[in-house]
Write an enzyme that holds these catalytic residues in place. Structure first.
Site, PDB file in Angstrom:
ATOM      1  N   ARG A 117     -18.461  -9.974 -12.787  1.00 49.86           N
ATOM      2  CA  ARG A 117     -18.785  -9.044 -12.213  1.00 49.86           C
ATOM      3  C   ARG A 117     -18.393  -9.023 -10.624  1.00 49.86           C
ATOM      4  NH1 ARG A 117     -23.272  -8.831 -15.992  1.00 49.86           N
ATOM      5  NH2 ARG A 117     -22.615  -7.562 -17.802  1.00 49.86           N
ATOM      6  N   LYS A 139      -8.220  -1.618  -2.463  1.00 45.60           N
ATOM      7  CA  LYS A 139      -7.693  -1.324  -3.516  1.00 45.60           C
ATOM      8  C   LYS A 139      -7.008  -2.534  -4.319  1.00 45.60           C
ATOM      9  CE  LYS A 139      -5.803   3.191  -2.758  1.00 45.60           C
ATOM     10  NZ  LYS A 139      -4.416   4.161  -2.722  1.00 45.60           N
ATOM     11  N   GLU A 181       5.970   0.687   7.052  1.00 47.71           N
ATOM     12  CA  GLU A 181       4.860   1.180   7.077  1.00 47.71           C
ATOM     13  C   GLU A 181       4.144   1.291   8.545  1.00 47.71           C
ATOM     14  OE1 GLU A 181       3.208   2.230   4.459  1.00 47.71           O
ATOM     15  OE2 GLU A 181       4.206   1.238   2.481  1.00 47.71           O
ATOM     16  N   LYS A 223      -5.004   1.459  10.084  1.00 46.87           N
ATOM     17  CA  LYS A 223      -5.470   1.666   8.721  1.00 46.87           C
ATOM     18  C   LYS A 223      -6.723   1.475   8.385  1.00 46.87           C
ATOM     19  CE  LYS A 223      -4.958   1.106   4.027  1.00 46.87           C
ATOM     20  NZ  LYS A 223      -4.130   0.693   2.878  1.00 46.87           N
ATOM     21  N   GLU A 233      -9.450   7.721  -2.645  1.00 46.17           N
ATOM     22  CA  GLU A 233      -8.532   8.430  -2.299  1.00 46.17           C
ATOM     23  C   GLU A 233      -8.821   9.961  -2.150  1.00 46.17           C
ATOM     24  OE1 GLU A 233      -4.308   8.086  -1.943  1.00 46.17           O
ATOM     25  OE2 GLU A 233      -5.548   6.686  -2.829  1.00 46.17           O
ATOM     26  N   ARG A 237      -7.205  10.129   3.825  1.00 42.19           N
ATOM     27  CA  ARG A 237      -6.822   8.684   3.058  1.00 42.19           C
ATOM     28  C   ARG A 237      -5.150   9.298   2.419  1.00 42.19           C
ATOM     29  NH1 ARG A 237      -9.251   3.379   0.588  1.00 42.19           N
ATOM     30  NH2 ARG A 237      -7.176   2.192   0.412  1.00 42.19           N
ATOM     31  N   ASN A 241      -0.062   8.374   2.691  1.00 47.05           N
ATOM     32  CA  ASN A 241       0.807   8.653   1.582  1.00 47.05           C
ATOM     33  C   ASN A 241       2.129   9.273   2.295  1.00 47.05           C
ATOM     34  OD1 ASN A 241      -0.338   7.063  -0.543  1.00 47.05           O
ATOM     35  ND2 ASN A 241      -1.514   8.984  -1.292  1.00 47.05           N
ATOM     36  N   HIS A 244       5.607   8.943   0.771  1.00 46.47           N
ATOM     37  CA  HIS A 244       5.342   8.203  -0.300  1.00 46.47           C
ATOM     38  C   HIS A 244       5.768   9.021  -1.664  1.00 46.47           C
ATOM     39  CE1 HIS A 244       3.797   5.025   1.965  1.00 46.47           C
ATOM     40  NE2 HIS A 244       3.628   4.152   0.893  1.00 46.47           N
ATOM     41  N   HIS A 248       8.083   6.925  -3.553  1.00 46.76           N
ATOM     42  CA  HIS A 248       7.713   6.524  -5.049  1.00 46.76           C
ATOM     43  C   HIS A 248       8.833   6.885  -6.268  1.00 46.76           C
ATOM     44  CE1 HIS A 248       3.143   5.700  -3.925  1.00 46.76           C
ATOM     45  NE2 HIS A 248       4.039   4.787  -3.815  1.00 46.76           N
ATOM     46  N   HIS A 261       9.833  -1.647  -1.474  1.00 47.16           N
ATOM     47  CA  HIS A 261       9.139  -0.347  -1.234  1.00 47.16           C
ATOM     48  C   HIS A 261       9.200   0.393   0.169  1.00 47.16           C
ATOM     49  CE1 HIS A 261       5.447   1.976  -1.210  1.00 47.16           C
ATOM     50  NE2 HIS A 261       4.871   1.583  -0.285  1.00 47.16           N
TER      51      HIS A 261
END
Ligand code: ADP
Ligand code: ZN
Length: 359
Positions: A117, A139, A181, A223, A233, A237, A241, A244, A248, A261
């Site tokens: 856990r 994340k 980035e 960041k 999200e 935040r 993106n 993106h 993506h 990426h």
């Protein structure tokens, strides 16, 4: 060495940044458990394990190396790592050290968040992308055959130790991909960073030590600012993106092959900037500065010819399902200021992609 803190609802995560900063003394102030397992991949292990292991001498330390590649960021490897931890009778008095890029960070973070856990986790990010983006924010994820990062958790590490010296051995394309980035932070909140990158592109490409310290620490700070305002999200935040949505879709349309990426994000950012000009928000001179900077940093700006606009739109539609069936496009109101537009239709986007490709 610089030190910043990521403060979230339940945690205060120290982030240390500098060149050649990993020493046993530094580790001893951040790792309090008796047992440590360093999880890395074979490529990084070959270059760095000997030196890193030396710094862990005062702990009961094990190493686990997995194969290199995004395709190993899956639930089966996740289970195998758990098997290893259980077989070796580790208990909660364990710190897991993730030594690697985004792939290792996401996978190992997910393991740390679920073993017993949740056990202690330290990130030692070794790629530019991981140092300025993926290791910060909590994340974790593995991929599912139906999509990337579909399974994962939010889990904050106990600390993030960002040693820019790792970047010296990073392959050139991986490095420039990470620079995308960094440019992103310039666009969404720090125009002065964009101007600086445009002026200093040669120095940046040569991996000058001071340049690395500057871009990594300023990006990490940005960041942290976005993530601490809003840990999960939503709202700001989502500004992270920028570029993106199309990025993506390009990655997916190419089956995640032959494009990194950051390269896809570079194209996506210039496209979003063009949309921002079309909507009379972004100044054309700023658009030109963005394009020039990406090109000077050897980042692509054209959508690869081999993929069809139709396929890109298909992937944008798939992404949309995850966001209440709306295209949530991040645009620039002006340089350094984002807005979210969720009124762009698939049809309009398809036409704009065609327009972008024809220029
Ligand atoms: P990302 O951080 O962009 O998600 P990966 O984790 O897949 O990327 O790492 C990209 C590639 O670079 C991998 O092949 C990885 O093994 C390799 N790599 C990571 N860090 C270093 C480094 N410091 N030196 C050399 N190669 C590295
Ligand atoms: Zn990204």
């Amino acid at each position: 060495m610089k030190k910043i803190f990521l403060t979230t609802r339940n945690n205060k995560v120290p982030i240390l940044i500098g060149n050649d900063i990993i020493t046993s003394k530094l580790l001893s102030t951040h790792i309090k458990s008796k047992n440590v397992i360093i999880i890395t991949n074979e490529t990084i292990g070959k270059i760095y394990l000997k030196k890193i292991k030396n710094c862990f001498k005062r702990y009961n330390t094990q190493v686990l190396e997995i194969k290199d590649g995004e395709k190993y960021k899956n639930i089966s490897i996740f289970t195998k790592i758990h098997d290893h931890l259980i077989r070796n009778r580790f208990d909660r008095d364990l710190t897991i050290v993730a030594l690697g890029g985004g792939v290792i960070g996401d996978l190992v973070g997910f393991v740390a968040s679920t073993f017993m856990r949740g056990v202690k986790l330290i990130h030692l990010p070794t790629t530019l992308l991981a140092q300025v983006d993926s290791s910060i924010g909590g994340k974790t994820a593995v991929n599912h055959p139906n999509g990337k990062n579909l399974i994962g958790t939010f889990y904050q590490p106990d600390s993030i130790i960002i040693d820019t010296k790792f970047l010296q051995t990073l392959p050139e394309e991986e490095y420039t991909s990470g620079l995308a980035e960094v440019v992103k932070y310039g666009l969404i909140s720090k125009p002065s960073l964009l101007v600086w990158m445009n002026k200093n592109s040669k120095k940046i490409l040569s991996k000058n030590k001071d340049c690395l310290s500057y871009i990594v620490s300023i990006s990490a700070k940005e960041k942290v600012r976005f993530v601490s305002q809003d840990e999960r999200e939503s709202n700001v935040r989502a500004f992270l993106n920028y570029g993106h949505t199309l990025g993506h879709a390009i990655e997916a349309a190419m089956n995640y092959r032959n494009i990194l990426h950051g390269q896809a994000i570079s194209i996506g950012m210039l496209f979003a900037s063009m949309l921002s000009v079309e909507k009379n928000m972004l100044d054309i001179n700023d658009f030109n500065l963005i394009e020039d900077t990406l090109e000077k940093l050897n980042l692509p700006t054209e959508i690869p010819k081999r993929i069809k606009t139709r396929d890109i739109v298909k992937h944008i539609k798939f992404d949309k399902k995850k966001q209440n069936n709306r295209n949530r496009f991040v645009l620039l109101n002006k340089l350094g200021k984002c807005v979210i537009n969720d009124k762009l239709t698939d049809n309009f986007l398809g036409n704009m992609i065609e327009h972008y490709r024809s220029q």
